[in-house]
Enzyme design. Structure first.
Site, PDB file in Angstrom:
ATOM      1  N   ILE A   1       9.725  -3.547   5.929  1.00  0.00           N
ATOM      2  CA  ILE A   1       9.681  -2.085   5.928  1.00  0.00           C
ATOM      3  C   ILE A   1       8.509  -1.596   6.764  1.00  0.00           C
ATOM      4  O   ILE A   1       8.632  -0.640   7.534  1.00  0.00           O
ATOM      5  CB  ILE A   1       9.586  -1.539   4.489  1.00  0.00           C
ATOM      6  CG1 ILE A   1      10.856  -1.867   3.702  1.00  0.00           C
ATOM      7  CG2 ILE A   1       9.348  -0.027   4.498  1.00  0.00           C
ATOM      8  CD1 ILE A   1      10.803  -1.460   2.241  1.00  0.00           C
TER       9      ILE A   1
ATOM     10  N   LYS B   1       4.930   0.693  -9.963  1.00  0.00           N
ATOM     11  CA  LYS B   1       5.668   1.666  -9.163  1.00  0.00           C
ATOM     12  C   LYS B   1       5.857   2.975  -9.928  1.00  0.00           C
ATOM     13  O   LYS B   1       5.830   4.063  -9.339  1.00  0.00           O
ATOM     14  CB  LYS B   1       7.020   1.092  -8.740  1.00  0.00           C
ATOM     15  CG  LYS B   1       6.931  -0.066  -7.754  1.00  0.00           C
ATOM     16  CD  LYS B   1       6.230   0.321  -6.464  1.00  0.00           C
ATOM     17  CE  LYS B   1       6.332  -0.784  -5.418  1.00  0.00           C
ATOM     18  NZ  LYS B   1       5.608  -0.436  -4.162  1.00  0.00           N
TER      19      LYS B   1
ATOM     20  N   ASP C   1      -6.825  -6.825   1.881  1.00  0.00           N
ATOM     21  CA  ASP C   1      -6.030  -6.798   0.655  1.00  0.00           C
ATOM     22  C   ASP C   1      -6.250  -5.438   0.018  1.00  0.00           C
ATOM     23  O   ASP C   1      -7.376  -5.095  -0.355  1.00  0.00           O
ATOM     24  CB  ASP C   1      -6.489  -7.919  -0.279  1.00  0.00           C
ATOM     25  CG  ASP C   1      -5.684  -8.002  -1.564  1.00  0.00           C
ATOM     26  OD1 ASP C   1      -4.993  -7.021  -1.905  1.00  0.00           O
ATOM     27  OD2 ASP C   1      -5.757  -9.041  -2.238  1.00  0.00           O
TER      28      ASP C   1
ATOM     29  N   TYR D   1       5.461  -5.122 -11.696  1.00  0.00           N
ATOM     30  CA  TYR D   1       5.719  -4.386 -10.455  1.00  0.00           C
ATOM     31  C   TYR D   1       6.329  -3.020 -10.766  1.00  0.00           C
ATOM     32  O   TYR D   1       5.922  -1.992 -10.213  1.00  0.00           O
ATOM     33  CB  TYR D   1       6.660  -5.229  -9.598  1.00  0.00           C
ATOM     34  CG  TYR D   1       7.294  -4.552  -8.411  1.00  0.00           C
ATOM     35  CD1 TYR D   1       6.643  -4.507  -7.183  1.00  0.00           C
ATOM     36  CD2 TYR D   1       8.580  -4.017  -8.491  1.00  0.00           C
ATOM     37  CE1 TYR D   1       7.248  -3.919  -6.073  1.00  0.00           C
ATOM     38  CE2 TYR D   1       9.191  -3.436  -7.398  1.00  0.00           C
ATOM     39  CZ  TYR D   1       8.521  -3.394  -6.191  1.00  0.00           C
ATOM     40  OH  TYR D   1       9.124  -2.817  -5.096  1.00  0.00           O
TER      41      TYR D   1
END
Length: 261
Positions: A17, A156, A61, A152
């Site tokens: 992406i 999100k 990072d 995750y």
């Protein structure tokens, strides 16, 4: 739409992406600040330069706030203050809670929610000074429903809340904040999974009303719209880019109605 001369920072720039987003904005005249924790971001930046795109890169990072601050300082010195931030970098390596220990949970939080905050924190002062800017996060439909990868997904979901908080507090400075929520995107990650199960994408496609999964360019174009003047009155929005996945459960509906549509 044109972003000529705008400095667009993209995290996770070396990924599927990320590369699509960088190329999309570059094609619209933007200056690209590419950030990734992988060294391959340097070769991707070189590709963009060979194509005539003004580009600088940083290896960092996003879960490391100090590294993020240094990376954005370096990029600002090379290109100027960031006009548009695309918080695209993401991380998931824990498919179930049973396989997620506290260290793994923290890793997913750092690679998603904490990282998005760190990057926004780094660019906000410059945007406030100019009294304009756009921050667009790449979330996931996982932030809306339980679809596996719970750490995750929680991160999100947190990014949706962060997006709205940024929109609420910084709108008075002309800063807009939005988030796109992709579903399955055809990236190299899925190519790797297809080697384990060649039918995996065909199986997943059954769940999508448009009969296909999302392409990286679909995500890039949605981000481009939200970053553009065409969306000047849009902020605090969570926009699914999901080929209809969140509109309803089409597989279950077919079974309930005994109709194939």
């Amino acid at each position: 739409m044109s972003f000529k001369g705008k400095v667009v920072a993209v995290t996770g720039a070396a990924g599927g992406i990320g590369q699509a987003v960088c190329r999309y904005f570059a094609g619209e005249g933007a200056v690209i600040a590419a950030i990734d924790k992988k060294d391959t971001v340097s070769s991707f930046a070189d590709e963009l330069k060979r194509d005539g795109v003004k580009t600088a890169y940083a290896v960092a990072d996003i879960g490391d706030a100090e590294a993020v601050a240094k990376a954005f300082a370096h990029l600002a010195a090379a290109l100027g203050p960031v006009d548009i931030l695309i918080n695209n970098a993401g991380y998931s390596d824990h498919p179930t809670l049973a396989r997620t220990d506290p260290k793994g949970w923290q890793a997913d939080m750092n690679g998603n929610l904490n990282g998005a905050y760190n990057c926004a924190h780094a660019v906000l002062p410059g945007m406030q000074e100019k009294r304009q800017g756009s921050i667009i996060a790449v979330g996931s439909v996982n932030g809306l429903s339980a679809l596996g990868d719970p750490a995750y997904s929680a991160a999100k979901a947190g990014m949706i809340s962060l997006t709205r908080s940024l929109a609420l507090e910084y709108g008075r400075y002309g800063i807009r904040s939005n988030i796109v929520l992709p579903a399955t995107v055809r990236t190299p990650l899925w190519d790797a999974r297809a080697k384990k199960d060649p039918k995996v994408l065909a199986t997943l496609t059954r769940w999508y009303p448009l009969g296909r999964i999302v392409e990286p360019l679909d995500v890039a174009k949605a981000i481009g719209f939200l970053a553009s003047d065409a969306a000047a009155a849009i902020t605090g929005v969570a926009l699914p880019v999901d080929c209809g996945l969140t509109s309803g459960n089409i597989v279950m509906t077919r079974e309930l109605t005994l109709e194939d549509f």
